[in-house]
Write an enzyme that holds these catalytic residues in place. Structure first.
Site, PDB file in Angstrom:
ATOM      1  N   LYS A  19       0.695  -1.056  -0.160  1.00 28.76           N
ATOM      2  CA  LYS A  19       0.069   0.050  -0.100  1.00 28.76           C
ATOM      3  C   LYS A  19       1.087   1.364  -0.094  1.00 28.76           C
ATOM      4  O   LYS A  19       1.498   1.722   1.125  1.00 28.76           O
ATOM      5  CB  LYS A  19      -1.004   0.045   1.206  1.00 28.76           C
ATOM      6  CG  LYS A  19      -1.999   1.084   1.151  1.00 28.76           C
ATOM      7  CD  LYS A  19      -2.475   1.708   2.414  1.00 28.76           C
ATOM      8  CE  LYS A  19      -1.736   2.864   2.982  1.00 28.76           C
ATOM      9  NZ  LYS A  19      -1.778   4.066   1.799  1.00 28.76           N
TER      10      LYS A  19
ATOM     11  N   GLU B 166       9.277  16.131  14.465  1.00 32.09           N
ATOM     12  CA  GLU B 166       9.912  16.209  13.111  1.00 32.09           C
ATOM     13  C   GLU B 166       9.631  17.663  12.266  1.00 32.09           C
ATOM     14  O   GLU B 166       8.454  17.731  12.106  1.00 32.09           O
ATOM     15  CB  GLU B 166       9.618  15.109  12.290  1.00 32.09           C
ATOM     16  CG  GLU B 166      10.312  13.743  12.683  1.00 32.09           C
ATOM     17  CD  GLU B 166      10.044  12.723  11.541  1.00 32.09           C
ATOM     18  OE1 GLU B 166       8.727  12.143  11.656  1.00 32.09           O
ATOM     19  OE2 GLU B 166      10.730  12.142  11.034  1.00 32.09           O
TER      20      GLU B 166
ATOM     21  N   CYS C 152      13.402  11.034   7.185  1.00 27.36           N
ATOM     22  CA  CYS C 152      13.414  10.386   8.443  1.00 27.36           C
ATOM     23  C   CYS C 152      14.703  10.546   9.064  1.00 27.36           C
ATOM     24  O   CYS C 152      14.882  10.605  10.385  1.00 27.36           O
ATOM     25  CB  CYS C 152      12.674   9.161   8.820  1.00 27.36           C
ATOM     26  SG  CYS C 152      13.864   8.086   7.628  1.00 27.36           S
TER      27      CYS C 152
ATOM     28  N   GLU D 171       9.689   1.064  10.400  1.00 26.30           N
ATOM     29  CA  GLU D 171      10.709   2.078  10.131  1.00 26.30           C
ATOM     30  C   GLU D 171      10.018   3.346  10.517  1.00 26.30           C
ATOM     31  O   GLU D 171       9.291   3.830   9.631  1.00 26.30           O
ATOM     32  CB  GLU D 171      11.160   2.180   8.837  1.00 26.30           C
ATOM     33  CG  GLU D 171      11.867   0.809   8.433  1.00 26.30           C
ATOM     34  CD  GLU D 171      13.433   0.641   9.050  1.00 26.30           C
ATOM     35  OE1 GLU D 171      13.944   1.821   9.348  1.00 26.30           O
ATOM     36  OE2 GLU D 171      14.159  -0.415   9.127  1.00 26.30           O
TER      37      GLU D 171
END
Ligand code: NAD
Length: 479
Positions: free
Chosen positions: A176, A383, A286, A252
Site C-alpha cells: 500500500k 520532526e 526521517c 521504520e
C-alpha cells in the site's frame, strides 16, 4: 504528460469522472496542478489482494532461490534501464530535484540487486545438542503473506526496500503506497510484471482512507506480517492491530536526529555533512538533522558558513533542471513548517537566512537557518520535515549527549569530529540505530537501516533485511 504515465493507462480514471471505487487525485507539488486521478481500492479489493497473495504463496516459496534471484536481478536491470523515465514520474508526484530523483531510482534499484544476491545465500544450521542426544536443525522458512505500507518521501525506494527482501525470502506481498505518491509504486509493480513476476506475488492496493481496509487485511488469517515505514503515531496504531493477531512486524518510524558538531570538528566537513543530510529531499526525510548542536568554539564559523551555503542553494521553481531544493509535499506540510519557525522566533530564535514561504505556485519554503534556538523549543521536539536547520550552542559534552538523547525517537545521530576516536566515543553514547560520523549520507542497500526506541523495530537492507521475512524452524532429529 510524460511517457511513464502512459504505462499506467487502465489505472487512471478519466478527468473528473466518478469511479465506482472512488477516485484519488494526485498533484504535482512543484506547480500545485493535478497530474492524475486513480481508482482507489475498496476493502473487498484489498482482501482480494490478500487472497491472491495467499494463493501464490506456496508456489513462490517453492520456487528455487536462483529463479527468485534472477527475477530480482532483471528488476534491477530494467529499473536502471528505465531510470530517467521513472525519475521523471517520481519527480512529478513528489517534487524532489531531478538529480535526487535519479539518485533515488538507483538507490531503489540497488535493493533489487542486493536482495537478488541475498536470495541464494539464505542459510540454515545444524548443531549438536550439548547433551549429544540429538541434532538441532534450524531451517529458514518464509514468513508468509506480508502487508507493506510506505510513505510519500521516497516513492520508489521505500516500496522496493520492502518488496525485494520479501520476494527474496519467498514471501508474497500486498503493498500500500502513500496516497500523495502512488504513481511510482504502480510503475514499479508494472515493471516487475514485465520482468516476469508471477501473478499474485506482488499486489498493489490504494484504499483511501486506509484505516478500515488495513485493519481488515491485518485481521485476515492469511496475513502473517506487517512492514510499515511512516510516522510514529501510525506505527503505534498498526502495532496495536498487529498485537491482536501476533503478527511479525517491521517498523521504520520517524526520527528526531541530533547533529552534533564537536569542538575539534573541521567546519568545512561539518557544513558539507549538514547540507547533505539536512537538504536531501528538501529536509523531508526521517534521517534529516532536526537539532544541530554546535560547540561554542566553532559555532560562529559554522553558522556563517552553513547559512551562506543554504542561501546559495537553487530553488526548483518552474521545475528548473538544476534545482537543489524542491517543494514540500502539500500546503499543509508547508504551513506546519512555517508554524514551527514562527513559534521558534517568538521564543527568541534568530532567522539567519530564509524563514519564509516565497510567493509562487508550488509548495516551496526557503532554506532556513535559525540561530540561538532555546533547547526546549517545539521545533526541536517534533520532526520538522522541511528545509529548516535550528542551531543550539553547547559548551559541555556531557550535556549535549544528554540533550541529544532526550527524545523518544532514536533513528540516527550525526557526529562531526576531527578526531576519529573522540567521534566514535561520542557516537557510542548516542541512543540511535544509526550513527553518521563526519558524513551526511548514510543510506546503502547493503547496510542495516533502522532505529531504536520509538523509531522502530527491525532493520531494512544489509544481511539483516532478509531476516525480517524469515522464520527459523527448529527440527529436533535423531539420525
Ligand atoms: P504517515 O505515517 O502519515 O503515512 C505513512 C503511510 O501510512 C501512508 O501510506 C499512509 O497512507 C499510511 N497510513 C496512515 N494512516 C494509516 C492507517 N490508519 N492504516 C493504514 N495505513 C495508514 O507518514 P508520511 O507522512 O507518509 O511519512 C512521513 C513519516 O515517515 C515521517 O515520520 C518519517 O520520519 C517517516 N519515515 C521513516 C522512515 C524510516 O526508514 N524510518 C523512512 C521514511 C519516512
Amino acid at each position: 504528460m510524460i511517457d511513464a504515465l502512459d504505462r499506467l493507462e487502465g489505472l487512471l480514471v478519466d478527468g473528473g469522472a466518478a469511479h465506482a471505487n472512488g477516485k484519488l487525485d494526485v498533484f504535482d507539488p512543484t506547480t500545485g496542478d493535478q497530474i492524475a486521478g486513480i481508482a482507489t481500492s475498496t476493502t473487498e479489493d484489498c482482501l482480494a489482494a490478500v487472497e491472491a497473495a495467499s494463493q501464490a504463496a506456496g508456489r513462490w516459496a517453492a520456487t528455487p532461490p536462483r529463479e527468485r534471484a534472477e527475477l530480482l536481478r532483471r528488476c534491477y536491470e530494467t529499473m536502471m534501464a528505465e531510470q530517467a523515465e521513472i525519475a521523471a514520474l517520481l519527480q512529478l508526484e513528489n517534487g524532489k530535484p531531478m538529480a535526487e530523483a535519479l539518485g533515488e531510482v538507483a538507490y531503489a534499484a540497488d535493493f533489487f540487486r542486493w536482495f537478488s544476491e541475498e536470495a541464494v545465500r539464505i542459510r540454515g544450521e545444524i548443531r549438536r545438542s550439548p547433551m549429544g542426544d540429538k541434532h538441532i536443525m534450524v531451517l529458514p522458512e518464509p514468513v508468509g503473506v506480508s502487508v507493506q505500507i510506505t510513505p510519500w518521501n521516497f516513492p520508489a525506494a521505500m516500496p522496493v526496500r520492502k518488496i525485494a527482501p520479501a520476494l527474496a525470502a519467498g514471501c508474497t506481498t500486498v503493498v500500500k503506497p502513500a496516497p500523495a505518491t502512488p504513481l511510482t509504486a504502480y510503475y514499479i509493480a508494472d515493471l516487475m510484471a514485465r520482468c516476469g513476476t508471477p501473478q499474485g506475488v506482488i499486489n498493489l492496493v490504494i484504499p483511501e482512507p486506509p484505516n478500515e481496509a488495513t485493519a481488515a487485511m491485518l485481521a485476515d488469517r492469511a496475513v502473517r506480517k506487517v512492514s510499515f515505514t511512516g510516522s510514529i503515531a501510525v506505527g503505534k496504531h498498526l502495532l496495536r492491530l498487529a498485537a491482536d493477531r501476533v503478527l511479525r512486524t517491521s517498523m521504520e518510524l520517524g526520527g528526531n536526529a541530533p547533529f552534533v558538531v564537536l569542538a575539534d570538528a573541521e567546519v568545512d566537513v561539518a557544513v558539507e555533512a549538514a547540507i547533505a543530510a539536512k537538504m536531501r529531499n528538501t529536509g523531508a526525510t526521517c534521517v534529516a538533522p532536526n537539532r544541530l548542536y554546535v560547540h561554542e568554539q566553532v559555532a560562529d564559523d559554522f553558522t556563517e558558513a552553513l547559512s551562506a551555503r543554504m542561501a546559495g542553494l537553487t530553488i526548483g521553481y518552474d521545475r528548473r533542471p538544476d534545482a537543489q531544493v524542491g517543494p514540500l509535499i502539500s500546503t499543509r506540510e508547508r504551513a506546519k513548517v512555517a508554524g514551527l519557525v514562527t513559534t521558534a522566533v517568538s521564543g527568541g530564535a534568530k532567522v539567519v537566512t530564509g524563514g519564509r514561504a516565497p510567493d509562487c505556485s508550488g509548495y516551496f519554503y526557503e532554506p532556513t537557518v535559525l540561530a540561538d534556538v532555546e533547547p526546549d523549543a517545539p521545533i526541536l521536539t517534533q520532526e520538522i520535515f522541511g528545509p529548516v536547520a535550528p542551531l543550539v550552542r553547547f559548551s559541555d559534552e556531557a550535556s549535549v549527549v544528554e540533550m541529544a538523547n532526550s527524545t523518544n525517537a532514536g533513528l540516527i545521530a550525526y557526529v562531526i569530529s576531527g578526531d576519529l576516536g573522540h567521534g566514535l566515543a561520542v557516537g557510542q553514547r548516542l541512543e540511535a540505530g544509526l550513527v553518521a560520523l563526519n558524513r551526511g549520507i548514510i543510506s546503502d542497500a547493503s547496510a542495516p537501516f533502522g532505529g531504536v526506541k520509538e523509531s522502530g523495530i527491525g532493520r531494512e537492507g544489509g544481511f539483516e533485511g532478509i531476516e525480517e521475512y524469515l522464520e527459523r524452524k527448529y527440527v529436533a532429529s535423531n539420525w
